[in-house]
Design a protein around this motif. Structure first.
Motif, short mmCIF file in Angstrom:
data_model
loop_
_atom_site.label_atom_id
_atom_site.label_comp_id
_atom_site.label_asym_id
_atom_site.label_seq_id
_atom_site.Cartn_x
_atom_site.Cartn_y
_atom_site.Cartn_z
N LEU A 73 -18.06 -59.54 -9.01
CA LEU A 73 -18.27 -58.09 -8.94
C LEU A 73 -19.31 -57.60 -9.95
N GLU A 74 -19.70 -58.50 -10.87
CA GLU A 74 -20.66 -58.17 -11.92
C GLU A 74 -20.16 -57.02 -12.78
N VAL A 75 -18.91 -57.19 -13.27
CA VAL A 75 -18.31 -56.21 -14.17
C VAL A 75 -17.85 -56.93 -15.43
N ASP A 76 -17.68 -56.17 -16.49
CA ASP A 76 -17.24 -56.73 -17.76
C ASP A 76 -15.83 -57.31 -17.60
N PRO A 77 -15.62 -58.60 -17.92
CA PRO A 77 -14.30 -59.22 -17.69
C PRO A 77 -13.18 -58.60 -18.51
N ASP A 78 -13.49 -58.16 -19.74
CA ASP A 78 -12.45 -57.54 -20.57
C ASP A 78 -12.00 -56.21 -19.96
N ARG A 79 -12.94 -55.42 -19.49
CA ARG A 79 -12.60 -54.14 -18.86
C ARG A 79 -11.84 -54.37 -17.56
N PHE A 80 -12.26 -55.38 -16.79
CA PHE A 80 -11.60 -55.68 -15.53
C PHE A 80 -10.16 -56.15 -15.78
N ARG A 81 -9.98 -57.02 -16.77
CA ARG A 81 -8.63 -57.51 -17.10
C ARG A 81 -7.74 -56.35 -17.52
N ARG A 82 -8.27 -55.42 -18.29
CA ARG A 82 -7.49 -54.28 -18.76
C ARG A 82 -7.07 -53.39 -17.57
N TRP A 83 -7.96 -53.22 -16.62
CA TRP A 83 -7.64 -52.44 -15.43
C TRP A 83 -6.50 -53.08 -14.65
N ILE A 84 -6.55 -54.41 -14.50
CA ILE A 84 -5.48 -55.13 -13.81
C ILE A 84 -4.17 -54.95 -14.56
N ALA A 85 -4.20 -55.04 -15.89
CA ALA A 85 -2.98 -54.87 -16.69
C ALA A 85 -2.38 -53.49 -16.49
N PHE A 86 -3.19 -52.46 -16.52
CA PHE A 86 -2.68 -51.10 -16.32
C PHE A 86 -2.05 -50.96 -14.94
N HIS A 87 -2.70 -51.52 -13.93
CA HIS A 87 -2.16 -51.39 -12.57
C HIS A 87 -0.79 -52.05 -12.46
N GLU A 88 -0.64 -53.25 -13.00
CA GLU A 88 0.65 -53.94 -12.88
C GLU A 88 1.73 -53.25 -13.71
N VAL A 89 1.36 -52.70 -14.86
CA VAL A 89 2.35 -52.00 -15.68
C VAL A 89 2.83 -50.72 -14.99
N THR A 90 1.98 -50.08 -14.20
CA THR A 90 2.45 -48.91 -13.46
C THR A 90 3.58 -49.29 -12.50
N HIS A 91 3.51 -50.49 -11.93
CA HIS A 91 4.60 -50.94 -11.06
C HIS A 91 5.88 -51.18 -11.87
N ALA A 92 5.73 -51.72 -13.07
CA ALA A 92 6.90 -51.89 -13.94
C ALA A 92 7.53 -50.53 -14.23
N ALA A 93 6.69 -49.51 -14.41
CA ALA A 93 7.20 -48.15 -14.68
C ALA A 93 8.02 -47.64 -13.51
N GLU A 94 7.56 -47.90 -12.30
CA GLU A 94 8.27 -47.41 -11.11
C GLU A 94 9.66 -48.03 -11.02
N PHE A 95 9.74 -49.33 -11.17
CA PHE A 95 11.05 -49.99 -11.07
C PHE A 95 11.92 -49.66 -12.27
N GLY A 96 11.30 -49.36 -13.43
CA GLY A 96 12.09 -48.93 -14.57
C GLY A 96 12.61 -47.52 -14.41
N ALA A 97 11.81 -46.64 -13.81
CA ALA A 97 12.23 -45.25 -13.60
C ALA A 97 13.29 -45.14 -12.51
N ALA A 98 13.32 -46.11 -11.61
CA ALA A 98 14.26 -46.07 -10.48
C ALA A 98 15.03 -47.39 -10.43
N PRO A 99 16.10 -47.51 -11.20
CA PRO A 99 16.88 -48.77 -11.21
C PRO A 99 17.42 -49.15 -9.84
N TRP A 100 17.50 -48.17 -8.95
CA TRP A 100 18.02 -48.42 -7.60
C TRP A 100 16.97 -48.98 -6.65
N LEU A 101 15.70 -48.99 -7.06
CA LEU A 101 14.62 -49.31 -6.13
C LEU A 101 14.69 -50.75 -5.62
#
Length: 320
Positions: free
Chosen positions: A160-188
């Motif tokens: 993609l010709e993007v900075d790997p550190d910035r790309f890795r950080r974006w991936i980390a934020f995206h996956e942590v948002t999913h952790a937030a969803e399952f944490g906010a909704a224990p029933w999910l």
């Protein structure tokens, strides 16, 4: 990559067995046909992964107001590690279907095993990061996991010709948002498991539970859409260029890769992401982020299929 060893592993699945798929042979064949890639980390790289996850957790907590945690162990994987971790998930999900079927003859078992090996290998070469709620797991103490497939992240960043550190950080934020969803909704997790089990049970009985699959699709649309909502508010940089380039890369793949994506339902996931994102953008525009977060209060607050296309209907219902 050893295609001969991969074919030999699949051929070995033709023996007797009660399972529709020889999972050990499928994993072996997938790995034999897939370059594992390197996890020889550069100095400071492990700390950078940990820092990205910590920063994402703090930012998402602040934006969402949800109390949640991330897995104690963050796994930096190569492609073979990812295959080993996920073959167990596939086996758990398929096990619910196999429990309702008769013993598969050898030739059918070989074909099923070969198909699963191809799909596992394809995913192993393409998945970047994964928050895994470990649905249908038997060990409640290991209730979630967070994986980063380092060679795929580096390869995608280079393509993609993007900075790997910035790309890795974006991936980390995206996956942590999913952790937030399952944490906010224990029933999910339980909600998704039940819809999945209902649909599989109906299929094994020769029928189709339309309501179960519609509810599962609606829930996954909310999961994808809310994650994007949090990303919009929590990520500490612009990322539209990353999303645009990644989508263009997917569209530009060859016919065989596009076929695999259809077989794996990845086109459905893209539709869920777009539909969910539109739903939450409309809700926040009409109200606010706090109101949008009410989807996680209880299962009854999840929007229906009709409400996903008409967010005003959902707003009127939960404001009663």
């Amino acid at each position: 990559m050893n295609l001969y060893r991969s074919a030999r592993a699949v051929a070995g699945a033709s023996g007797s067995g009660d399972d529709a798929i020889d999972w050990r042979s499928a994993a072996e064949a997938a790995k034999a046909a897939t370059d594992p890639g390197s996890i020889a980390l550069e100095p400071g790289e492990a700390d950078a992964y940990a820092r990205d996850v910590r920063d994402a957790r703090a930012a998402v907590r602040t934006v969402s107001g949800a109390e949640f945690d991330v897995p104690d162990t963050i796994e930096i994987q190569n492609r073979h590690h990812w295959i080993d971790a996920n073959v167990e998930t596939f086996e758990r999900v398929m096990g619910a279907l196999e429990a309702h079927t008769d013993v598969f003859p050898g030739i059918a078992r070989t074909i099923n095993t070969g198909t699963m090996a191809v799909l596992l290998g394809f995913l192993g070469r393409n998945v970047l990061g994964q928050y895994d709620p470990l649905l249908l797991a038997d060990t409640p103490e290991d209730d979630h996991a967070l994986y980063f497939v380092r060679p795929n992240i580096l390869n995608a960043a280079d393509t993609l010709e993007v900075d790997p550190d910035r790309f890795r950080r974006w991936i980390a934020f995206h996956e942590v948002t999913h952790a937030a969803e399952f944490g906010a909704a224990p029933w999910l997790s339980t909600h998704l498991e039940r819809r999945m089990e209902d649909g599989i049970a109906a299929l094994s009985a020769g029928s189709f539970d339309r309501d179960a699959f519609r509810e599962l699709d609606a829930a996954m649309t909310v999961v994808e859409g809310y994650a994007e909502l949090l990303m919009d508010h929590a990520f500490d940089d612009e990322y539209e260029d990353l999303r645009r380039k990644l989508d263009a890369r997917r569209q530009g793949r060859g016919p065989l890769q596009r076929l695999f994506r259809r077989l794996l339902g990845l086109g459905l996931k893209q539709r869920q992401y777009e539909r969910g994102k539109n739903f939450f953008e409309s809700v926040v525009t009409a109200s606010d982020l706090e109101t949008a977060s009410r989807v996680w209060e209880r299962p009854e607050n999840l929007p229906t299929q009709d409400e996903l296309d008409s967010p005003g209907l959902w707003l009127r219902r939960i404001d009663r």
